[in-house]
Design a protein around this motif. Structure first.
Motif, PDB file in Angstrom:
ATOM      1  N   ILE A  99       4.309  11.344 -19.258  1.00 54.14           N
ATOM      2  CA  ILE A  99       4.087   9.903 -19.435  1.00 54.14           C
ATOM      3  C   ILE A  99       4.274   9.184 -18.107  1.00 54.14           C
ATOM      4  CG2 ILE A  99       4.998   7.815 -20.518  1.00 54.14           C
ATOM      5  CD1 ILE A  99       5.656   9.558 -22.960  1.00 54.14           C
ATOM      6  N   TYR A 100       5.343   9.520 -17.406  1.00 47.91           N
ATOM      7  CA  TYR A 100       5.645   8.883 -16.116  1.00 47.91           C
ATOM      8  C   TYR A 100       4.489   9.067 -15.136  1.00 47.91           C
ATOM      9  CZ  TYR A 100       8.005   8.002 -11.678  1.00 47.91           C
ATOM     10  OH  TYR A 100       8.333   7.530 -10.438  1.00 47.91           O
ATOM     11  N   ASN A 101       4.006  10.292 -15.011  1.00 47.72           N
ATOM     12  CA  ASN A 101       2.921  10.581 -14.067  1.00 47.72           C
ATOM     13  C   ASN A 101       1.607   9.931 -14.474  1.00 47.72           C
ATOM     14  OD1 ASN A 101       4.529  12.097 -12.332  1.00 47.72           O
ATOM     15  ND2 ASN A 101       4.201  13.962 -13.513  1.00 47.72           N
ATOM     16  N   GLY A 127       0.717  -0.121 -11.555  1.00 49.88           N
ATOM     17  CA  GLY A 127       1.170  -0.610 -10.253  1.00 49.88           C
ATOM     18  C   GLY A 127       2.444   0.035  -9.760  1.00 49.88           C
ATOM     19  N   GLY A 128       2.665   1.295 -10.118  1.00 49.92           N
ATOM     20  CA  GLY A 128       3.834   2.018  -9.629  1.00 49.92           C
ATOM     21  C   GLY A 128       5.084   1.830 -10.453  1.00 49.92           C
ATOM     22  N   VAL A 129       5.014   1.074 -11.557  1.00 52.25           N
ATOM     23  CA  VAL A 129       6.191   0.822 -12.393  1.00 52.25           C
ATOM     24  C   VAL A 129       5.984   1.510 -13.743  1.00 52.25           C
ATOM     25  CG1 VAL A 129       7.646  -0.929 -13.462  1.00 52.25           C
ATOM     26  CG2 VAL A 129       6.549  -1.395 -11.277  1.00 52.25           C
ATOM     27  N   ALA A 130       6.661   2.648 -13.924  1.00 53.20           N
ATOM     28  CA  ALA A 130       6.511   3.394 -15.165  1.00 53.20           C
ATOM     29  C   ALA A 130       7.753   3.319 -16.038  1.00 53.20           C
ATOM     30  CB  ALA A 130       6.188   4.855 -14.873  1.00 53.20           C
ATOM     31  N   LYS A 153      19.598   6.481 -25.683  1.00 52.56           N
ATOM     32  CA  LYS A 153      18.248   7.041 -25.672  1.00 52.56           C
ATOM     33  C   LYS A 153      17.307   6.144 -24.886  1.00 52.56           C
ATOM     34  CE  LYS A 153      15.527   6.366 -29.307  1.00 52.56           C
ATOM     35  NZ  LYS A 153      14.964   6.494 -30.628  1.00 52.56           N
ATOM     36  N   HIS A 154      16.094   6.591 -24.740  1.00 54.01           N
ATOM     37  CA  HIS A 154      15.028   5.804 -24.144  1.00 54.01           C
ATOM     38  C   HIS A 154      13.779   6.049 -24.975  1.00 54.01           C
ATOM     39  CE1 HIS A 154      15.779   9.526 -21.912  1.00 54.01           C
ATOM     40  NE2 HIS A 154      14.482   9.702 -21.958  1.00 54.01           N
ATOM     41  N   ALA A 155      12.789   5.170 -24.839  1.00 57.15           N
ATOM     42  CA  ALA A 155      11.600   5.252 -25.680  1.00 57.15           C
ATOM     43  C   ALA A 155      10.373   4.854 -24.873  1.00 57.15           C
ATOM     44  CB  ALA A 155      11.753   4.333 -26.884  1.00 57.15           C
ATOM     45  N   ARG A 182       4.832   2.153 -21.015  1.00 55.51           N
ATOM     46  CA  ARG A 182       5.911   2.419 -20.069  1.00 55.51           C
ATOM     47  C   ARG A 182       7.122   2.999 -20.798  1.00 55.51           C
ATOM     48  NH1 ARG A 182       4.074  -2.811 -17.912  1.00 55.51           N
ATOM     49  NH2 ARG A 182       3.363  -2.501 -15.786  1.00 55.51           N
ATOM     50  N   ILE A 183       7.973   3.689 -20.063  1.00 56.10           N
ATOM     51  CA  ILE A 183       9.209   4.219 -20.609  1.00 56.10           C
ATOM     52  C   ILE A 183      10.244   3.101 -20.543  1.00 56.10           C
ATOM     53  CG2 ILE A 183      11.016   5.951 -20.358  1.00 56.10           C
ATOM     54  CD1 ILE A 183       8.852   7.711 -18.943  1.00 56.10           C
TER      55      ILE A 183
END
Length: 156
Positions: free
Chosen positions: A72-74, A81-84, A113-115, A122-123
């Motif tokens: 997801i990040y990649n 714009g570089g903000v994931a 956790k994160h989602a 975005r994460i």
């Protein structure tokens, strides 16, 4: 016939003047480009060591992240714009400012956790994680203009 020859002579002179002006502008732009390239080369040379260290750190941390989130990040980072990765702020995604379901917001605030945001992809991480990474977070402040009674009466 003589009029068209005279007009062509004037147009030819105008074109020659335009050519001189454009060639002067071109030489100025080329000089500016060379100066900018020199400045860029200096900046890249100054930051080269830091860049190498950051790449090594990125590779170390990427090995610790689950493959699902790295994918997801990649995918999202270049598109946004570089903000994931963004923090949740006041119950909304820090990237697209759409509301996050309350239950998810509570879980994120705990830092357990994160989602992934349903809207922007975005994460989303909670404040504890954001503070651990970035330091102290800055709260979102909304400015609202409030009219006083005297301003309302003056409008009437």
């Amino acid at each position: 016939m003589y009029e068209s020859i005279g007009r062509m002579g004037i147009e030819l002179e105008q074109i020659k003047m335009d050519e001189q002006q454009m060639s002067q502008e071109l030489s100025e732009m080329e000089q500016e480009l060379s100066e900018s390239e020199t400045a860029l080369t200096e900046v890249l040379a100054n930051t080269e060591e830091e860049e190498k260290q950051l790449i090594i750190r990125h590779e170390e941390l990427a090995a610790q992240v689950q493959p699902f989130y790295m994918t997801i990040y990649n995918r999202v980072r270049p598109a946004k714009g570089g903000v994931a990765v963004v923090a949740i702020k006041n119950g909304v995604c820090g990237g697209c400012y759409n509301a996050v379901p309350r239950q998810l917001a509570l879980e994120l605030r705990k830092g357990e956790k994160h989602a992934v945001c349903e809207y922007c992809g975005r994460i989303i991480v909670g404040e504890p994680i954001a503070i651990a990474v970035d330091g102290e977070t800055v709260p979102v402040v909304y400015e609202v203009e409030v009219e006083t009674e005297s301003e309302i009466e003056s409008e009437l």
